[in-house]
Scaffold this motif. Structure first.
Motif, PDB file in Angstrom:
ATOM      1  N   GLN A   8       1.313 -16.737  -4.585  1.00  0.00           N
ATOM      2  CA  GLN A   8       2.564 -16.000  -4.402  1.00  0.00           C
ATOM      3  C   GLN A   8       2.577 -14.727  -5.240  1.00  0.00           C
ATOM      4  O   GLN A   8       3.018 -13.675  -4.774  1.00  0.00           O
ATOM      5  N   LEU A   9       2.074 -14.813  -6.473  1.00  0.00           N
ATOM      6  CA  LEU A   9       1.994 -13.632  -7.338  1.00  0.00           C
ATOM      7  C   LEU A   9       1.068 -12.585  -6.731  1.00  0.00           C
ATOM      8  O   LEU A   9       1.412 -11.404  -6.645  1.00  0.00           O
ATOM      9  N   LEU A  10      -0.114 -13.010  -6.293  1.00  0.00           N
ATOM     10  CA  LEU A  10      -1.061 -12.066  -5.697  1.00  0.00           C
ATOM     11  C   LEU A  10      -0.487 -11.434  -4.431  1.00  0.00           C
ATOM     12  O   LEU A  10      -0.673 -10.237  -4.194  1.00  0.00           O
ATOM     13  N   ASP A  11       0.208 -12.215  -3.628  1.00  0.00           N
ATOM     14  CA  ASP A  11       0.856 -11.661  -2.441  1.00  0.00           C
ATOM     15  C   ASP A  11       1.851 -10.576  -2.837  1.00  0.00           C
ATOM     16  O   ASP A  11       1.958  -9.543  -2.184  1.00  0.00           O
ATOM     17  N   ARG A  12       2.563 -10.800  -3.918  1.00  0.00           N
ATOM     18  CA  ARG A  12       3.605  -9.856  -4.346  1.00  0.00           C
ATOM     19  C   ARG A  12       3.005  -8.584  -4.941  1.00  0.00           C
ATOM     20  O   ARG A  12       3.384  -7.489  -4.576  1.00  0.00           O
ATOM     21  N   ILE A  13       2.069  -8.731  -5.880  1.00  0.00           N
ATOM     22  CA  ILE A  13       1.565  -7.538  -6.576  1.00  0.00           C
ATOM     23  C   ILE A  13       0.440  -6.839  -5.827  1.00  0.00           C
ATOM     24  O   ILE A  13       0.059  -5.741  -6.193  1.00  0.00           O
ATOM     25  N   SER A  14      -0.095  -7.474  -4.781  1.00  0.00           N
ATOM     26  CA  SER A  14      -1.176  -6.816  -4.045  1.00  0.00           C
ATOM     27  C   SER A  14      -0.651  -5.740  -3.099  1.00  0.00           C
ATOM     28  O   SER A  14      -1.427  -4.935  -2.603  1.00  0.00           O
ATOM     29  N   ASP A  15       0.643  -5.706  -2.893  1.00  0.00           N
ATOM     30  CA  ASP A  15       1.227  -4.608  -2.135  1.00  0.00           C
ATOM     31  C   ASP A  15       0.973  -3.322  -2.904  1.00  0.00           C
ATOM     32  O   ASP A  15       1.253  -3.230  -4.097  1.00  0.00           O
ATOM     33  N   LYS A  16       0.411  -2.336  -2.218  1.00  0.00           N
ATOM     34  CA  LYS A  16       0.015  -1.081  -2.869  1.00  0.00           C
ATOM     35  C   LYS A  16       1.153  -0.454  -3.665  1.00  0.00           C
ATOM     36  O   LYS A  16       0.975  -0.066  -4.822  1.00  0.00           O
ATOM     37  N   TRP A  17       2.320  -0.373  -3.075  1.00  0.00           N
ATOM     38  CA  TRP A  17       3.422   0.318  -3.737  1.00  0.00           C
ATOM     39  C   TRP A  17       3.962  -0.484  -4.906  1.00  0.00           C
ATOM     40  O   TRP A  17       4.343   0.079  -5.933  1.00  0.00           O
ATOM     41  N   SER A  50       8.756   9.098  -7.845  1.00  0.00           N
ATOM     42  CA  SER A  50       8.198   9.440  -6.530  1.00  0.00           C
ATOM     43  C   SER A  50       7.001  10.385  -6.631  1.00  0.00           C
ATOM     44  O   SER A  50       6.151  10.390  -5.749  1.00  0.00           O
ATOM     45  N   ARG A  51       6.903  11.174  -7.693  1.00  0.00           N
ATOM     46  CA  ARG A  51       5.780  12.120  -7.829  1.00  0.00           C
ATOM     47  C   ARG A  51       4.410  11.443  -7.858  1.00  0.00           C
ATOM     48  O   ARG A  51       3.532  11.806  -7.085  1.00  0.00           O
ATOM     49  N   PRO A  52       4.184  10.454  -8.735  1.00  0.00           N
ATOM     50  CA  PRO A  52       2.861   9.825  -8.729  1.00  0.00           C
ATOM     51  C   PRO A  52       2.619   8.934  -7.502  1.00  0.00           C
ATOM     52  O   PRO A  52       1.516   8.492  -7.258  1.00  0.00           O
ATOM     53  N   LEU A  53       3.672   8.687  -6.719  1.00  0.00           N
ATOM     54  CA  LEU A  53       3.565   7.855  -5.521  1.00  0.00           C
ATOM     55  C   LEU A  53       3.717   8.732  -4.287  1.00  0.00           C
ATOM     56  O   LEU A  53       4.421   8.392  -3.337  1.00  0.00           O
ATOM     57  N   ALA A  54       3.026   9.865  -4.290  1.00  0.00           N
ATOM     58  CA  ALA A  54       3.198  10.893  -3.270  1.00  0.00           C
ATOM     59  C   ALA A  54       3.018  10.388  -1.842  1.00  0.00           C
ATOM     60  O   ALA A  54       3.633  10.901  -0.929  1.00  0.00           O
ATOM     61  N   GLY A  55       2.217   9.347  -1.617  1.00  0.00           N
ATOM     62  CA  GLY A  55       2.003   8.852  -0.267  1.00  0.00           C
ATOM     63  C   GLY A  55       3.114   7.952   0.246  1.00  0.00           C
ATOM     64  O   GLY A  55       3.159   7.630   1.422  1.00  0.00           O
ATOM     65  N   LYS A  59      11.846   5.981   2.244  1.00  0.00           N
ATOM     66  CA  LYS A  59      12.291   4.672   2.701  1.00  0.00           C
ATOM     67  C   LYS A  59      11.461   3.558   2.070  1.00  0.00           C
ATOM     68  O   LYS A  59      12.003   2.556   1.598  1.00  0.00           O
ATOM     69  N   MET A  60      10.140   3.713   2.043  1.00  0.00           N
ATOM     70  CA  MET A  60       9.259   2.687   1.477  1.00  0.00           C
ATOM     71  C   MET A  60       9.500   2.528  -0.013  1.00  0.00           C
ATOM     72  O   MET A  60       9.562   1.405  -0.520  1.00  0.00           O
ATOM     73  N   LEU A  61       9.634   3.641  -0.720  1.00  0.00           N
ATOM     74  CA  LEU A  61       9.874   3.581  -2.158  1.00  0.00           C
ATOM     75  C   LEU A  61      11.205   2.888  -2.447  1.00  0.00           C
ATOM     76  O   LEU A  61      11.294   2.018  -3.307  1.00  0.00           O
ATOM     77  N   THR A  62      12.233   3.251  -1.707  1.00  0.00           N
ATOM     78  CA  THR A  62      13.553   2.646  -1.897  1.00  0.00           C
ATOM     79  C   THR A  62      13.511   1.148  -1.614  1.00  0.00           C
ATOM     80  O   THR A  62      14.024   0.343  -2.391  1.00  0.00           O
ATOM     81  N   GLN A  63      12.885   0.751  -0.498  1.00  0.00           N
ATOM     82  CA  GLN A  63      12.789  -0.671  -0.155  1.00  0.00           C
ATOM     83  C   GLN A  63      12.014  -1.446  -1.214  1.00  0.00           C
ATOM     84  O   GLN A  63      12.400  -2.557  -1.587  1.00  0.00           O
ATOM     85  N   THR A  64      10.931  -0.865  -1.693  1.00  0.00           N
ATOM     86  CA  THR A  64      10.113  -1.549  -2.693  1.00  0.00           C
ATOM     87  C   THR A  64      10.866  -1.693  -4.007  1.00  0.00           C
ATOM     88  O   THR A  64      10.847  -2.762  -4.633  1.00  0.00           O
TER      89      THR A  64
END
Length: 134
Positions: A8-17, A50-55, A59-64
């Motif tokens: 469960q931990l790996l599933d959670r933190i393996s998301d790139k964002w 958001s700057r270091p997460l330029a990609g 919406k993705m940043l807010t959801q994450t």
């Protein structure tokens, strides 16, 4: 195995964002001028994050960030200024995997060139090992 905490931990933190946000808030984010930088976690405004997460899309940043807040890993603080200031910071729970994330980052920076070189070597040779050949 699906209910295993480590899975469960790996599933959670393996998301790139998720991984990038945790690292940015943990120690890789922007530093304040004149401050001792160290590896201390910091609070960051949405625009700073958001700057270091330029990609990442807005919406993705807010959801994450919302999901990390729901998990208890991040706190969101709204300061009633004009305009309103919103900052994000790791909770104690969010800080706890920080050394693991730092270790993964360090390993990647040290070894990813080797992994890519091996990958390219296999593609050039046209050889792929099977599980029994390893």
């Amino acid at each position: 195995m699906q209910g295993c905490p480590s899975r469960q931990l790996l599933d959670r933190i393996s998301d790139k964002w998720v991984a990038l946000i945790l690292r940015a808030l943990g120690s890789d984010g922007p530093h304040r001028p004149g401050a001792d930088h160290g590896d201390d976690p910091r609070s960051m405004r949405y625009s700073e994050l958001s700057r270091p997460l330029a990609g990442a899309s807005q919406k993705m940043l807010t959801q994450t960030l919302r999901s990390l807040e729901a998990d208890g890993l991040v706190t969101r603080t709204v300061t009633p200024t004009v305009p309103v200031t919103v900052t994000y910071e790791l909770t104690d729970l969010g800080l706890s995997p920080n050394h693991v994330m730092a270790g993964l980052k360090d390993w990647g920076e040290t070894h990813m060139a080797d992994v890519l070189a091996h990958r390219e070597g296999q593609h050039r040779d046209g050889q792929h090992r099977t599980a029994t050949e390893n």
